[in-house]
Scaffold this motif. Structure first.
Motif, short mmCIF file in Angstrom:
data_model
loop_
_atom_site.label_atom_id
_atom_site.label_comp_id
_atom_site.label_asym_id
_atom_site.label_seq_id
_atom_site.Cartn_x
_atom_site.Cartn_y
_atom_site.Cartn_z
N TRP A 226 43.98 -32.09 -58.09
CA TRP A 226 44.27 -33.47 -57.68
C TRP A 226 43.00 -34.05 -57.11
O TRP A 226 42.78 -34.08 -55.91
N GLU A 227 42.13 -34.47 -58.02
CA GLU A 227 40.81 -34.95 -57.62
C GLU A 227 40.12 -33.96 -56.68
O GLU A 227 39.73 -34.28 -55.55
N VAL A 228 39.95 -32.73 -57.17
CA VAL A 228 39.34 -31.67 -56.37
C VAL A 228 37.94 -32.11 -55.94
O VAL A 228 37.13 -32.55 -56.76
N ILE A 334 39.41 -33.81 -61.64
CA ILE A 334 38.40 -34.36 -60.74
C ILE A 334 38.21 -35.82 -61.12
O ILE A 334 38.75 -36.29 -62.13
N VAL A 335 37.46 -36.57 -60.33
CA VAL A 335 37.05 -37.91 -60.75
C VAL A 335 35.92 -37.76 -61.77
O VAL A 335 35.23 -36.74 -61.80
N ALA A 336 35.73 -38.81 -62.59
CA ALA A 336 34.66 -38.79 -63.60
C ALA A 336 33.48 -39.64 -63.17
O ALA A 336 32.64 -40.00 -63.99
N LEU A 337 33.38 -39.92 -61.88
CA LEU A 337 32.33 -40.80 -61.38
C LEU A 337 30.93 -40.25 -61.61
O LEU A 337 29.96 -41.01 -61.66
N ALA A 338 30.80 -38.93 -61.77
CA ALA A 338 29.47 -38.35 -61.99
C ALA A 338 28.89 -38.74 -63.33
O ALA A 338 27.72 -38.44 -63.60
N THR A 339 29.66 -39.42 -64.19
CA THR A 339 29.11 -39.93 -65.44
C THR A 339 28.41 -41.27 -65.25
O THR A 339 27.71 -41.74 -66.16
N THR A 346 31.82 -35.15 -53.32
CA THR A 346 33.00 -36.00 -53.52
C THR A 346 33.08 -36.52 -54.95
O THR A 346 34.13 -37.02 -55.35
N ARG A 347 31.98 -36.41 -55.69
CA ARG A 347 31.93 -36.77 -57.12
C ARG A 347 31.38 -35.57 -57.88
O ARG A 347 30.22 -35.57 -58.30
N PRO A 348 32.18 -34.53 -58.06
CA PRO A 348 31.64 -33.30 -58.65
C PRO A 348 31.15 -33.52 -60.07
O PRO A 348 31.66 -34.39 -60.80
N PRO A 349 30.15 -32.74 -60.49
CA PRO A 349 29.69 -32.83 -61.89
C PRO A 349 30.81 -32.44 -62.84
O PRO A 349 31.70 -31.67 -62.50
#
Length: 455
Positions: A226-228, A334-339, A346-349
Protein backbone atom coordinates in the motif's frame (compact mmCIF):
# COMPACT_ATOMS: atom_id res chain seq x y z
CA UNK A 1 4.37 -10.75 22.95
CA UNK A 2 5.28 -14.06 24.49
CA UNK A 3 8.98 -14.93 24.27
CA UNK A 4 8.42 -18.18 22.38
CA UNK A 5 6.39 -16.37 19.71
CA UNK A 6 9.17 -13.78 19.36
CA UNK A 7 11.75 -16.48 18.78
CA UNK A 8 9.45 -18.26 16.34
CA UNK A 9 9.09 -15.12 14.20
CA UNK A 10 12.87 -14.63 14.20
CA UNK A 11 13.44 -18.23 13.11
CA UNK A 12 10.77 -18.10 10.41
CA UNK A 13 12.08 -14.80 9.06
CA UNK A 14 15.61 -16.06 8.65
CA UNK A 15 14.39 -19.26 7.03
CA UNK A 16 12.20 -17.33 4.58
CA UNK A 17 15.05 -15.05 3.54
CA UNK A 18 17.49 -17.91 3.17
CA UNK A 19 15.07 -20.02 1.12
CA UNK A 20 14.31 -17.10 -1.20
CA UNK A 21 18.02 -16.69 -1.90
CA UNK A 22 18.46 -20.22 -3.27
CA UNK A 23 15.24 -20.55 -5.27
CA UNK A 24 15.50 -20.77 -9.06
CA UNK A 25 14.35 -17.74 -11.01
CA UNK A 26 11.11 -19.38 -12.15
CA UNK A 27 8.91 -21.17 -9.63
CA UNK A 28 6.07 -23.48 -10.65
CA UNK A 29 2.81 -23.74 -8.74
CA UNK A 30 -0.48 -25.46 -9.38
CA UNK A 31 -1.95 -22.00 -9.92
CA UNK A 32 0.41 -21.20 -12.80
CA UNK A 33 -0.39 -24.55 -14.41
CA UNK A 34 -4.16 -24.13 -14.35
CA UNK A 35 -4.81 -20.39 -14.36
CA UNK A 36 -7.66 -18.94 -16.42
CA UNK A 37 -7.11 -17.07 -19.67
CA UNK A 38 -5.62 -13.59 -19.45
CA UNK A 39 -8.27 -11.23 -18.13
CA UNK A 40 -8.18 -7.45 -17.95
CA UNK A 41 -9.82 -6.17 -14.77
CA UNK A 42 -11.18 -2.76 -13.88
CA UNK A 43 -11.42 -2.68 -10.09
CA UNK A 44 -13.71 -0.35 -8.18
CA UNK A 45 -12.23 -0.33 -4.68
CA UNK A 46 -14.24 0.57 -1.60
CA UNK A 47 -13.07 2.23 1.58
CA UNK A 48 -11.60 0.29 4.46
CA UNK A 49 -13.18 -0.08 7.90
CA UNK A 50 -10.87 2.59 9.33
CA UNK A 51 -10.61 4.80 6.25
CA UNK A 52 -13.52 5.62 3.96
CA UNK A 53 -15.72 6.54 2.27
CA UNK A 54 -17.67 3.49 1.16
CA UNK A 55 -17.03 0.99 3.96
CA UNK A 56 -20.11 -1.22 3.38
CA UNK A 57 -18.67 -4.19 1.50
CA UNK A 58 -22.03 -5.92 1.00
CA UNK A 59 -23.75 -2.80 -0.37
CA UNK A 60 -20.77 -2.07 -2.62
CA UNK A 61 -20.70 -5.55 -4.17
CA UNK A 62 -24.43 -5.39 -4.83
CA UNK A 63 -24.26 -1.95 -6.40
CA UNK A 64 -21.56 -3.11 -8.84
CA UNK A 65 -23.67 -6.17 -9.69
CA UNK A 66 -26.78 -4.03 -10.28
CA UNK A 67 -24.89 -1.69 -12.57
CA UNK A 68 -22.87 -4.18 -14.64
CA UNK A 69 -24.34 -7.62 -13.98
CA UNK A 70 -22.45 -10.82 -13.20
CA UNK A 71 -19.21 -11.25 -15.14
CA UNK A 72 -19.26 -14.17 -17.63
CA UNK A 73 -16.49 -16.72 -17.04
CA UNK A 74 -15.59 -16.64 -20.74
CA UNK A 75 -15.00 -12.88 -20.84
CA UNK A 76 -11.54 -11.35 -21.15
CA UNK A 77 -12.77 -8.02 -19.73
CA UNK A 78 -14.28 -7.79 -16.26
CA UNK A 79 -15.26 -5.36 -13.56
CA UNK A 80 -14.22 -6.37 -10.04
CA UNK A 81 -14.79 -5.04 -6.53
CA UNK A 82 -11.76 -4.23 -4.41
CA UNK A 83 -11.87 -4.95 -0.67
CA UNK A 84 -9.59 -2.45 0.99
CA UNK A 85 -7.63 -2.57 4.22
CA UNK A 86 -7.38 -6.24 5.17
CA UNK A 87 -5.67 -5.45 8.46
CA UNK A 88 -2.96 -8.08 8.83
CA UNK A 89 -0.82 -5.82 11.06
CA UNK A 90 -3.52 -4.70 13.46
CA UNK A 91 -6.04 -7.55 13.74
CA UNK A 92 -6.02 -11.24 14.61
CA UNK A 93 -5.93 -13.79 11.79
CA UNK A 94 -9.50 -14.74 12.73
CA UNK A 95 -10.79 -11.20 12.13
CA UNK A 96 -8.94 -10.92 8.82
CA UNK A 97 -10.18 -14.36 7.77
CA UNK A 98 -13.79 -13.35 8.40
CA UNK A 99 -13.34 -10.27 6.22
CA UNK A 100 -11.79 -12.34 3.43
CA UNK A 101 -14.48 -15.01 3.60
CA UNK A 102 -17.21 -12.36 3.48
CA UNK A 103 -15.67 -10.95 0.30
CA UNK A 104 -15.29 -14.36 -1.31
CA UNK A 105 -18.89 -15.25 -0.44
CA UNK A 106 -20.15 -12.00 -1.98
CA UNK A 107 -18.10 -12.55 -5.14
CA UNK A 108 -19.68 -15.97 -5.51
CA UNK A 109 -23.22 -14.72 -4.87
CA UNK A 110 -23.04 -11.67 -7.13
CA UNK A 111 -20.76 -12.94 -9.90
CA UNK A 112 -18.53 -9.90 -9.39
CA UNK A 113 -14.81 -10.78 -9.10
CA UNK A 114 -12.98 -9.69 -5.95
CA UNK A 115 -9.64 -7.94 -5.57
CA UNK A 116 -8.08 -8.20 -2.10
CA UNK A 117 -6.03 -5.28 -0.77
CA UNK A 118 -3.86 -6.00 2.25
CA UNK A 119 -2.69 -3.35 4.71
CA UNK A 120 0.88 -4.50 5.24
CA UNK A 121 2.30 -1.00 5.65
CA UNK A 122 0.29 1.18 8.03
CA UNK A 123 -1.47 -0.82 10.71
CA UNK A 124 -4.79 1.02 10.31
CA UNK A 125 -6.95 0.65 13.41
CA UNK A 126 -4.10 -0.30 15.73
CA UNK A 127 -5.55 1.91 18.47
CA UNK A 128 -9.12 0.76 17.93
CA UNK A 129 -9.28 -2.83 19.19
CA UNK A 130 -12.04 -2.63 21.79
CA UNK A 131 -12.28 -6.41 21.91
CA UNK A 132 -8.93 -7.90 23.07
CA UNK A 133 -9.66 -11.04 21.06
CA UNK A 134 -9.57 -8.97 17.85
CA UNK A 135 -6.00 -7.82 18.46
CA UNK A 136 -3.10 -9.42 16.57
CA UNK A 137 -0.91 -11.97 18.38
CA UNK A 138 1.85 -9.34 18.31
CA UNK A 139 1.36 -5.59 18.45
CA UNK A 140 4.13 -4.48 16.11
CA UNK A 141 3.89 -0.91 17.44
CA UNK A 142 4.95 -2.16 20.87
CA UNK A 143 7.53 -4.67 19.70
CA UNK A 144 11.13 -3.40 20.05
CA UNK A 145 12.26 -5.12 16.82
CA UNK A 146 9.35 -4.19 14.54
CA UNK A 147 9.06 -0.39 14.60
CA UNK A 148 11.03 2.43 12.96
CA UNK A 149 13.41 4.97 14.49
CA UNK A 150 14.95 8.28 13.50
CA UNK A 151 18.46 7.30 14.61
CA UNK A 152 20.73 4.34 15.22
CA UNK A 153 20.88 2.86 18.74
CA UNK A 154 23.32 4.49 21.13
CA UNK A 155 25.73 1.85 22.43
CA UNK A 156 23.14 -0.84 21.64
CA UNK A 157 20.48 0.93 23.67
CA UNK A 158 17.42 1.03 21.46
CA UNK A 159 15.75 4.42 20.89
CA UNK A 160 12.85 4.99 23.27
CA UNK A 161 11.10 7.77 21.35
CA UNK A 162 9.05 6.16 18.62
CA UNK A 163 7.66 8.24 15.72
CA UNK A 164 4.10 7.85 14.44
CA UNK A 165 3.24 7.80 10.73
CA UNK A 166 1.95 11.10 9.34
CA UNK A 167 0.65 11.80 5.85
CA UNK A 168 -2.00 13.93 4.22
CA UNK A 169 -4.65 12.17 2.13
CA UNK A 170 -6.92 15.20 2.23
CA UNK A 171 -7.32 14.78 5.98
CA UNK A 172 -4.20 14.32 8.09
CA UNK A 173 -3.77 10.62 8.87
CA UNK A 174 -1.82 8.89 11.62
CA UNK A 175 -3.02 5.27 11.53
CA UNK A 176 -0.86 3.67 14.24
CA UNK A 177 1.41 4.50 17.20
CA UNK A 178 4.51 3.40 15.21
CA UNK A 179 5.78 2.72 11.70
CA UNK A 180 6.62 -0.83 10.59
CA UNK A 181 10.35 -1.44 10.08
CA UNK A 182 10.34 -3.20 6.71
CA UNK A 183 13.95 -4.29 7.09
CA UNK A 184 13.29 -6.13 10.34
CA UNK A 185 13.26 -9.94 9.94
CA UNK A 186 10.87 -10.10 12.90
CA UNK A 187 8.39 -7.74 11.25
CA UNK A 188 8.68 -9.52 7.91
CA UNK A 189 8.04 -12.93 9.47
CA UNK A 190 5.09 -11.59 11.47
CA UNK A 191 3.48 -9.99 8.42
CA UNK A 192 4.04 -13.14 6.34
CA UNK A 193 2.46 -15.29 9.04
CA UNK A 194 -0.54 -12.98 9.35
CA UNK A 195 -0.95 -12.88 5.56
CA UNK A 196 -0.79 -16.66 5.36
CA UNK A 197 -3.20 -17.40 8.20
CA UNK A 198 -5.64 -14.55 7.72
CA UNK A 199 -5.81 -14.15 3.95
CA UNK A 200 -4.22 -17.02 2.06
CA UNK A 201 -5.67 -19.93 4.02
CA UNK A 202 -9.31 -19.05 3.21
CA UNK A 203 -8.39 -17.82 -0.28
CA UNK A 204 -6.57 -20.98 -1.34
CA UNK A 205 -9.37 -23.17 -0.01
CA UNK A 206 -11.93 -21.19 -2.02
CA UNK A 207 -9.82 -21.18 -5.16
CA UNK A 208 -9.71 -24.97 -5.04
CA UNK A 209 -13.50 -24.98 -5.06
CA UNK A 210 -13.74 -22.34 -7.78
CA UNK A 211 -11.40 -24.21 -10.10
CA UNK A 212 -13.73 -27.19 -9.98
CA UNK A 213 -16.74 -25.00 -10.80
CA UNK A 214 -15.24 -22.78 -13.53
CA UNK A 215 -15.33 -19.78 -11.20
CA UNK A 216 -11.62 -19.01 -10.99
CA UNK A 217 -12.21 -15.72 -12.78
CA UNK A 218 -13.85 -14.44 -9.58
CA UNK A 219 -10.39 -13.89 -8.10
CA UNK A 220 -9.03 -10.71 -9.69
CA UNK A 221 -5.87 -10.65 -7.57
CA UNK A 222 -4.29 -9.46 -4.34
CA UNK A 223 -2.37 -6.27 -3.56
CA UNK A 224 0.20 -7.07 -0.87
CA UNK A 225 1.41 -3.48 -0.41
CA UNK A 226 0.00 0.00 0.00
CA UNK A 227 2.35 2.63 -1.33
CA UNK A 228 5.28 1.03 0.49
CA UNK A 229 7.77 3.68 1.56
CA UNK A 230 10.00 4.73 4.44
CA UNK A 231 8.89 8.11 5.79
CA UNK A 232 11.14 11.14 5.52
CA UNK A 233 9.75 13.90 7.71
CA UNK A 234 12.15 16.30 6.03
CA UNK A 235 10.60 15.80 2.58
CA UNK A 236 9.91 19.29 1.15
CA UNK A 237 6.36 18.44 0.07
CA UNK A 238 5.51 17.25 3.59
CA UNK A 239 7.10 20.31 5.16
CA UNK A 240 4.98 22.57 2.94
CA UNK A 241 1.83 20.82 4.11
CA UNK A 242 2.93 21.18 7.74
CA UNK A 243 3.63 24.89 7.21
CA UNK A 244 0.08 25.35 5.92
CA UNK A 245 -1.11 24.23 9.35
CA UNK A 246 1.13 26.80 11.06
CA UNK A 247 3.18 23.91 12.41
CA UNK A 248 0.34 22.33 14.42
CA UNK A 249 -0.86 19.11 12.81
CA UNK A 250 -3.61 17.01 14.35
CA UNK A 251 -4.84 13.68 13.06
CA UNK A 252 -8.28 13.53 11.48
CA UNK A 253 -8.16 9.84 10.57
CA UNK A 254 -8.58 7.11 11.59
CA UNK A 255 -11.38 7.71 14.08
CA UNK A 256 -9.33 6.26 16.94
CA UNK A 257 -6.50 8.78 16.34
CA UNK A 258 -8.54 11.96 15.92
CA UNK A 259 -7.04 14.89 17.78
CA UNK A 260 -3.57 13.38 18.28
CA UNK A 261 -0.98 16.07 17.67
CA UNK A 262 2.17 15.55 15.62
CA UNK A 263 5.37 15.49 17.69
CA UNK A 264 7.29 18.42 16.23
CA UNK A 265 10.63 17.00 17.35
CA UNK A 266 10.44 14.48 14.51
CA UNK A 267 9.92 17.12 11.82
CA UNK A 268 12.91 17.06 9.48
CA UNK A 269 13.94 13.54 10.49
CA UNK A 270 14.68 10.69 8.09
CA UNK A 271 13.38 7.30 9.23
CA UNK A 272 14.68 3.86 8.30
CA UNK A 273 17.32 3.36 10.97
CA UNK A 274 15.58 0.36 12.53
CA UNK A 275 15.38 -1.36 9.15
CA UNK A 276 19.13 -0.91 8.71
CA UNK A 277 20.01 -1.82 12.29
CA UNK A 278 18.23 -5.17 12.20
CA UNK A 279 20.13 -5.96 9.00
CA UNK A 280 23.44 -5.43 10.71
CA UNK A 281 24.15 -1.79 9.86
CA UNK A 282 25.42 1.00 12.09
CA UNK A 283 26.83 4.46 11.47
CA UNK A 284 30.44 3.29 11.17
CA UNK A 285 29.63 0.55 8.68
CA UNK A 286 27.39 2.92 6.71
CA UNK A 287 30.14 5.53 6.39
CA UNK A 288 32.73 2.91 5.42
CA UNK A 289 30.49 1.39 2.72
CA UNK A 290 29.65 4.82 1.29
CA UNK A 291 33.34 5.73 1.09
CA UNK A 292 34.23 2.42 -0.58
CA UNK A 293 31.48 2.87 -3.18
CA UNK A 294 32.30 6.53 -3.81
CA UNK A 295 28.84 7.79 -2.87
CA UNK A 296 27.49 9.98 -0.09
CA UNK A 297 26.46 8.61 3.25
CA UNK A 298 22.86 9.71 2.51
CA UNK A 299 22.83 7.95 -0.87
CA UNK A 300 24.00 4.71 0.73
CA UNK A 301 21.37 5.07 3.45
CA UNK A 302 18.63 5.46 0.85
CA UNK A 303 19.95 2.50 -1.14
CA UNK A 304 19.69 0.27 1.91
CA UNK A 305 16.16 1.51 2.63
CA UNK A 306 15.21 0.69 -0.97
CA UNK A 307 16.53 -2.82 -0.54
CA UNK A 308 14.52 -3.32 2.65
CA UNK A 309 11.31 -2.21 0.90
CA UNK A 310 11.98 -4.48 -2.06
CA UNK A 311 12.74 -7.48 0.12
CA UNK A 312 9.67 -6.93 2.30
CA UNK A 313 7.34 -6.95 -0.72
CA UNK A 314 9.19 -9.85 -2.28
CA UNK A 315 8.82 -11.94 0.88
CA UNK A 316 5.07 -11.26 1.06
CA UNK A 317 4.75 -12.08 -2.64
CA UNK A 318 6.68 -15.30 -2.12
CA UNK A 319 4.33 -16.20 0.71
CA UNK A 320 1.52 -16.02 -1.86
CA UNK A 321 3.57 -18.00 -4.38
CA UNK A 322 4.23 -20.75 -1.85
CA UNK A 323 0.48 -21.16 -1.43
CA UNK A 324 0.00 -21.51 -5.19
CA UNK A 325 -1.04 -17.98 -6.17
CA UNK A 326 0.26 -17.14 -9.64
CA UNK A 327 2.48 -14.08 -10.02
CA UNK A 328 0.00 -12.44 -12.39
CA UNK A 329 -2.55 -12.33 -9.58
CA UNK A 330 -0.20 -10.85 -6.94
CA UNK A 331 0.64 -7.13 -7.01
CA UNK A 332 3.18 -4.99 -5.20
CA UNK A 333 2.37 -1.31 -4.63
CA UNK A 334 4.49 1.84 -4.59
CA UNK A 335 4.01 5.29 -6.10
CA UNK A 336 5.45 5.81 -9.60
CA UNK A 337 6.75 9.30 -8.83
CA UNK A 338 10.35 8.18 -9.34
CA UNK A 339 9.65 8.22 -13.09
CA UNK A 340 9.24 12.03 -12.98
CA UNK A 341 11.20 13.04 -9.85
CA UNK A 342 14.42 11.88 -8.18
CA UNK A 343 13.91 8.76 -6.10
CA UNK A 344 13.74 9.03 -2.33
CA UNK A 345 12.57 6.82 0.51
CA UNK A 346 9.07 8.28 0.04
CA UNK A 347 9.34 7.88 -3.76
CA UNK A 348 11.10 4.52 -4.10
CA UNK A 349 12.76 3.60 -7.40
CA UNK A 350 10.64 1.45 -9.70
CA UNK A 351 12.83 -1.64 -9.28
CA UNK A 352 11.77 -1.96 -5.63
CA UNK A 353 8.32 -3.13 -6.82
CA UNK A 354 9.71 -5.79 -9.17
CA UNK A 355 10.26 -9.40 -8.12
CA UNK A 356 9.81 -12.89 -9.55
CA UNK A 357 6.71 -13.72 -7.48
CA UNK A 358 4.43 -10.84 -8.40
CA UNK A 359 3.41 -8.15 -10.87
CA UNK A 360 4.71 -4.66 -10.17
CA UNK A 361 1.93 -2.31 -9.05
CA UNK A 362 1.79 1.47 -8.77
CA UNK A 363 -0.30 4.48 -7.81
CA UNK A 364 -0.73 6.38 -11.08
CA UNK A 365 -2.61 9.68 -11.22
CA UNK A 366 -1.45 12.37 -13.63
CA UNK A 367 -4.40 14.57 -12.70
CA UNK A 368 -3.37 14.58 -9.03
CA UNK A 369 -0.20 14.28 -7.00
CA UNK A 370 0.88 10.75 -7.97
CA UNK A 371 2.29 11.67 -11.36
CA UNK A 372 4.16 9.31 -13.63
CA UNK A 373 5.81 8.92 -17.02
CA UNK A 374 4.35 5.78 -18.60
CA UNK A 375 7.19 5.25 -21.09
CA UNK A 376 9.78 5.55 -18.34
CA UNK A 377 7.78 3.26 -16.08
CA UNK A 378 7.65 0.47 -18.65
CA UNK A 379 11.33 0.98 -19.46
CA UNK A 380 12.41 0.67 -15.83
CA UNK A 381 10.23 -2.39 -15.18
CA UNK A 382 11.80 -4.02 -18.25
CA UNK A 383 15.30 -3.22 -17.01
CA UNK A 384 14.58 -4.58 -13.53
CA UNK A 385 12.79 -7.75 -14.63
CA UNK A 386 14.67 -8.59 -17.82
CA UNK A 387 11.32 -9.27 -19.51
CA UNK A 388 10.54 -7.67 -22.84
CA UNK A 389 6.80 -8.26 -22.47
CA UNK A 390 6.13 -5.94 -19.54
CA UNK A 391 3.02 -6.33 -17.41
CA UNK A 392 2.15 -4.04 -14.52
CA UNK A 393 -0.79 -3.08 -12.34
CA UNK A 394 -2.26 0.38 -12.01
CA UNK A 395 -3.34 -0.59 -8.51
CA UNK A 396 -4.43 2.88 -7.41
CA UNK A 397 -5.96 5.68 -9.41
CA UNK A 398 -9.09 7.81 -9.37
CA UNK A 399 -12.13 8.88 -11.35
CA UNK A 400 -12.57 11.59 -8.74
CA UNK A 401 -10.42 12.67 -5.82
CA UNK A 402 -12.37 14.27 -3.01
CA UNK A 403 -14.59 16.85 -4.65
CA UNK A 404 -12.47 17.04 -7.80
CA UNK A 405 -14.17 15.11 -10.61
CA UNK A 406 -11.66 13.85 -13.17
CA UNK A 407 -14.03 12.35 -15.73
CA UNK A 408 -16.69 14.19 -17.72
CA UNK A 409 -16.40 12.64 -21.20
CA UNK A 410 -17.29 8.91 -21.41
CA UNK A 411 -15.50 8.38 -24.73
CA UNK A 412 -12.30 10.04 -23.58
CA UNK A 413 -12.38 7.94 -20.41
CA UNK A 414 -12.92 4.74 -22.41
CA UNK A 415 -9.95 5.58 -24.62
CA UNK A 416 -7.77 6.19 -21.57
CA UNK A 417 -8.75 2.80 -20.14
CA UNK A 418 -7.96 1.09 -23.45
CA UNK A 419 -4.62 2.89 -23.75
CA UNK A 420 -3.47 1.84 -20.28
CA UNK A 421 -4.30 -1.81 -20.96
CA UNK A 422 -2.54 -1.57 -24.33
CA UNK A 423 0.58 -0.24 -22.57
CA UNK A 424 0.81 -3.39 -20.43
CA UNK A 425 -1.58 -2.92 -17.51
CA UNK A 426 -3.36 -6.09 -16.44
CA UNK A 427 -5.49 -4.31 -13.86
CA UNK A 428 -6.72 -0.77 -13.25
CA UNK A 429 -8.01 -0.03 -9.75
CA UNK A 430 -9.95 3.12 -8.89
CA UNK A 431 -10.44 4.29 -5.30
CA UNK A 432 -12.99 6.49 -3.59
CA UNK A 433 -15.96 5.54 -5.75
CA UNK A 434 -18.48 4.34 -3.17
CA UNK A 435 -21.35 4.62 -2.62
CA UNK A 436 -21.26 3.95 -6.35
CA UNK A 437 -24.19 6.10 -7.45
CA UNK A 438 -22.98 9.09 -5.43
CA UNK A 439 -19.19 8.95 -5.74
CA UNK A 440 -18.31 7.54 -9.16
CA UNK A 441 -19.00 9.96 -12.03
CA UNK A 442 -21.65 8.72 -14.45
CA UNK A 443 -19.24 9.39 -17.32
CA UNK A 444 -16.80 6.85 -15.82
CA UNK A 445 -19.51 4.23 -15.33
CA UNK A 446 -20.65 4.69 -18.94
CA UNK A 447 -17.05 4.40 -20.12
CA UNK A 448 -16.60 1.13 -18.23
CA UNK A 449 -19.78 -0.28 -19.75
CA UNK A 450 -18.61 0.72 -23.24
CA UNK A 451 -15.25 -0.91 -22.56
CA UNK A 452 -17.00 -4.14 -21.51
CA UNK A 453 -19.26 -4.07 -24.56
CA UNK A 454 -16.31 -3.61 -26.94
CA UNK A 455 -14.89 -7.05 -26.22
Amino acid sequence: MKENHWRTYKTISLAVLAFAAVLPVCGVSFATESRPQDIQYIVLEGGGPDQGPGRDVTANFRSVARRFGAMPASSSRMVAYGVQQLRILSRSPEVVRRDVEQALDLAERTGIPVFLHVDSCYGWGAEDTANPEDAPPTRFWQHPEMREWDRFPDAEKLPERIPRPWFNWGPWCSPAPAIPAFGSPSLTAFASSQLDEGVLTPLVARLQQWRNRDLEHLFAGINIGWEVHVPDFGDPSLLRLIDRENGVVRAEAPRSARGIEMDRSFIGKQLGYASLHWRGWNEARLLQAAKQEGISREAKFRQLCYESMHDYMETLAKTCHDRGIASDRVYTHIVALATVKPASTTRPPIWTAVNRYSTAGFTMDNRGGARFNLHELVKQIREASGDQDVRFGMVESYFRLGDQIYVNDPEQCRQELESMFAAGASIQAFYGGFPLANRTPEAALSAIQAWLDAE
